[in-house]
Scaffold this motif. Sequence first.
Motif, short mmCIF file in Angstrom:
data_model
loop_
_atom_site.label_atom_id
_atom_site.label_comp_id
_atom_site.label_asym_id
_atom_site.label_seq_id
_atom_site.Cartn_x
_atom_site.Cartn_y
_atom_site.Cartn_z
N PHE A 338 -46.34 60.20 7.71
CA PHE A 338 -47.06 59.41 8.79
C PHE A 338 -47.72 59.88 9.75
O PHE A 338 -48.97 59.64 10.11
N ASP A 339 -47.23 61.25 10.22
CA ASP A 339 -47.86 62.17 11.05
C ASP A 339 -49.39 62.73 10.27
O ASP A 339 -50.24 62.98 11.19
N ALA A 340 -49.23 62.87 9.11
CA ALA A 340 -50.44 63.52 8.33
C ALA A 340 -51.29 62.04 8.27
O ALA A 340 -52.69 62.54 8.37
N LEU A 341 -50.84 60.85 8.24
CA LEU A 341 -52.02 59.74 8.02
C LEU A 341 -52.30 59.31 9.74
O LEU A 341 -53.62 59.12 9.92
N HIS A 342 -51.62 59.57 10.59
CA HIS A 342 -51.89 59.24 11.91
C HIS A 342 -51.43 60.37 12.95
O HIS A 342 -50.60 60.28 13.61
N PRO A 343 -52.34 61.45 12.67
CA PRO A 343 -51.91 62.74 13.78
C PRO A 343 -51.71 62.39 15.06
O PRO A 343 -50.93 63.16 15.63
N GLY A 344 -52.48 61.39 15.82
CA GLY A 344 -52.38 61.21 17.01
C GLY A 344 -51.17 59.97 17.17
O GLY A 344 -51.53 59.33 18.52
N GLY A 345 -50.65 59.34 16.38
CA GLY A 345 -50.02 58.23 16.71
C GLY A 345 -50.75 56.98 15.79
O GLY A 345 -51.87 57.06 15.90
N LEU A 346 -49.98 56.00 15.83
CA LEU A 346 -50.62 54.75 15.40
C LEU A 346 -51.08 53.97 16.87
O LEU A 346 -50.34 53.42 17.47
N ARG A 347 -52.30 53.59 16.75
CA ARG A 347 -52.97 52.87 17.99
C ARG A 347 -52.99 51.54 17.46
O ARG A 347 -53.73 51.07 16.55
N LEU A 348 -52.83 50.53 18.24
CA LEU A 348 -52.52 48.99 17.98
C LEU A 348 -53.40 48.49 19.18
O LEU A 348 -53.36 48.60 20.48
N ALA A 349 -54.26 47.31 18.75
CA ALA A 349 -54.76 46.57 19.67
C ALA A 349 -53.88 45.60 20.35
O ALA A 349 -52.99 45.32 19.71
N ARG A 350 -53.81 45.25 21.61
CA ARG A 350 -52.94 44.66 22.37
C ARG A 350 -52.89 43.24 21.76
O ARG A 350 -53.74 42.57 21.64
N PRO A 351 -51.65 42.79 21.33
CA PRO A 351 -51.55 41.43 20.86
C PRO A 351 -51.84 40.36 21.79
O PRO A 351 -51.63 40.58 23.01
N ARG A 352 -52.11 39.25 21.40
CA ARG A 352 -52.51 38.19 22.30
C ARG A 352 -51.38 37.40 22.71
O ARG A 352 -51.32 36.88 23.99
N THR A 353 -50.08 37.41 22.25
CA THR A 353 -49.16 36.90 22.78
C THR A 353 -48.15 37.87 23.51
O THR A 353 -47.92 38.88 23.12
N ASN A 354 -47.26 37.26 24.51
CA ASN A 354 -46.77 38.19 25.33
C ASN A 354 -45.28 37.78 25.01
O ASN A 354 -44.93 36.72 24.52
N ILE A 355 -44.17 38.63 25.33
CA ILE A 355 -42.74 38.52 25.10
C ILE A 355 -42.23 37.16 25.75
O ILE A 355 -41.51 36.47 25.15
N GLY A 356 -42.66 36.87 26.96
CA GLY A 356 -42.14 35.83 27.70
C GLY A 356 -40.22 35.99 27.78
O GLY A 356 -40.03 36.88 28.21
N THR A 357 -39.59 34.97 27.74
CA THR A 357 -38.54 34.79 28.03
C THR A 357 -37.55 35.38 26.61
O THR A 357 -37.91 34.71 25.46
N LEU A 358 -36.60 36.09 26.83
CA LEU A 358 -35.91 36.43 25.54
C LEU A 358 -34.63 35.80 25.52
O LEU A 358 -33.71 35.57 26.41
#
Length: 812
Positions: A338-358
Amino acid sequence: MEWRRPGWNMERDILIWIVAAGIVLWIALIISRRTGRQPGDPQRSADTGAAPRSDRPVQADPREAMPATQPPLVTTPAPTRTPAPVTPSAPPPTTSSRSSWQPPLPAPAPAEKHRPAGDGLRWLERHEVVTIGGRSIGGGMFYVGSWRDPYSAPRCLIDRDYPLSPHAADIAIDDLGYWPSYSRLDGHQRAAFLDWLASGRNDPRAAIGYVFIYFYGLERRILLQRAMSDADAIISEVERLRGIYGANDAFERYSRDFLFAVSLLKGEGVPERPILDAAGGFYLPQWLILGIGHRLDRGLPLDAEWVMAWALHHPETRLRTPARRAFDELCALFRARFDALHPGGLRLARPRTNIGTLAYRVASQDFEVKLEGSFSRWPSIERLTKPVTDAQALIETCTADLDAYSRLLGRDPEAAGSVQARLLLPPELRDMESGALGALRAWLMQSPVVTVAEALPRFGVEAGERIGKAAMRGVAEMAAELGFGMEPDVRHGARTPRRDELVVFFPQADATTADTPGDAYQAAALALTLCAIVAHADDVVTSEEERHLAGLAAAHVHLSAPERRRLDAHVTRMLKAPPSLASVQGRLTALPEARRHEIMTFLLALAAADGQVAVSELKLLEKLYKLVGLEPTQLFADIHALEAEDDAISVVQPATTSATGRRIPPPPAEAPAPDPVEELSGVRLDMSRIERIRHDTAQVSALLSGIFVDETQAGAPPEPEPAPAVDEGTDRDAFDGLDRRHETLLRQIAAHGEIPRETFSELCRSAGLMPDGTIETLNEWAFDRFDAPILEDGDPLVVDIALLSQSCGQLA
């Protein structure tokens, strides 16, 4: 007139219907009692433990007292389901050999008049001691009280009015049903549970159902009553229980989620590092959702461990056996790739939905808890699919690369950490500088020349009296993985050396990808073997002879670099221990003179490959001509045959201050014979002819290959000896799964370890079997039984006797 059908008796048929209906009702009553259900109750599962179930919550009972002040926690009370009042019958007596059905519920009716008008339960503090059924139970941390309806009673509530048996059930038997409840235990089980509470709650044999009943009370105390003053003590108690019963996947998962929820209530935030767990789960745990959501909210990338935890805990992830057996190696390999594929870590776009109530999944399902806080505005990963899919694919790739390592551990769990095991790991996980591999590599760097018996233990292979081809192939492959070649190498057609014969290890950076040496190498190697025999003819190999043999090897510039390095190692081995002179000499002299002369001409071309022949080389060749029965004068005639007018001088001597010789023309026939060496000091050689002879290796290679066959293989294939008599009762399991013909054949060839392919074919034909089909059948059987092939196809055919030795010592 009354009409009735002939033979019809109305009174009799009505009576039969009444009896039948009564029998059906009686059977239904028995079944309802045995399943512990009354009419109107929902169907209870026969499973045990506390695995995940329906998400439909059971609401909290409004009769429980609630504190005035509450942390940021929302509970959802709802009216309790109250079934029709039914008085259950008393439980029948049980024995030590109880069936798996649930006993009827205890009858609360006799004690009903002694109960208070309302239901209730009370939490016992740690310093409190209570006596129940003659048992003094200290340490508190559980609920006692009374509840009029046993069906709606909290599962953790200990009602002292329920009957107890004088004989406790075996604490190790977990037949408590799905979502165990104290009110639904029989008298024997209640006695066992109370004994467990009184004895310290630490018996490792205790069925996990008893532990869950106790855990339900701890969970209720914090999450429903929100007694945060008891939080630290309850956390310590749950951690103690995890140390004893954490091997149970359900308890480990529920207790871990509980501790995380308590940490949120205490305001301690989300975990900094994820939990990597091979057990997975049926849903994404809340700590994972919050942990990743917190990082995404701050715009941070996900490192390998967070992504792997996301994939491992995903409900659709299923780990195969190699991943579970070598889980630590799987994590390390995933991290590296994984580090070889993503040297700086995996960056994701912010999802549209929030956690809300668990919605917290309560282990007892007695109530529902919803968690709310600042994390409700963090992004939720529950609907994301691509990152999980990519991580699952990477896990599967890593698992496939751990297959060989896993198979070894499956056969021999003690092999973990050995040289063989470490070399079966993917390159990313090998530590070449320390440990067993570092020590072995340091030894190989010395280019050792050792016996087979000395070399095999270095690679973790047992050096028995008989060395199989499979063992030598394994050693060669392990050496190649470390960047070294081995000579002789059975992978390239060499004969399997005996335990007292020498092997040479030499640096070979491309050993794992090097091709099998070609005909040119085989011819050169066999020719140098013959030269080594000549050097040993007088039982003394001088330093000068060693230098010139090395020079002959270096003259093969037409060979590839790996072939030249292997040829040097071959010469080193031949100088230490050449083949038998008597056997080779006998085979050489048996050849026609023309063939012997052809071989000598080839050797002369090798010696003259650099355009000159040293005096020491001439002396060596002169010995060789004598060895094969040719006159030494033939050597000088052959050199004159290579004479040219404009090429370099062929015979040289080391430089000295005095004259090294004089040019002498060919003498007349009647003149005295001059010194041949002096005569040749001025001969010029035809290099184009030498080059043609040197490169025409196919015919010489075939001829020399026929000469240097091992003595044991020179004659006709030996008839197979009868298999040694063994006790059928002791080794029958070794051949389990084979039919009689294949078993008999395998016993015959196993008695030899190796067998010529022609002999094997004859044995198959005599047994009515096809040779190729037999090899495939036996190897498929071995893969099913030992996870490895039993036969190595080739000539000779090799049997891996070590596999059979696992089940039958007589064949070892």
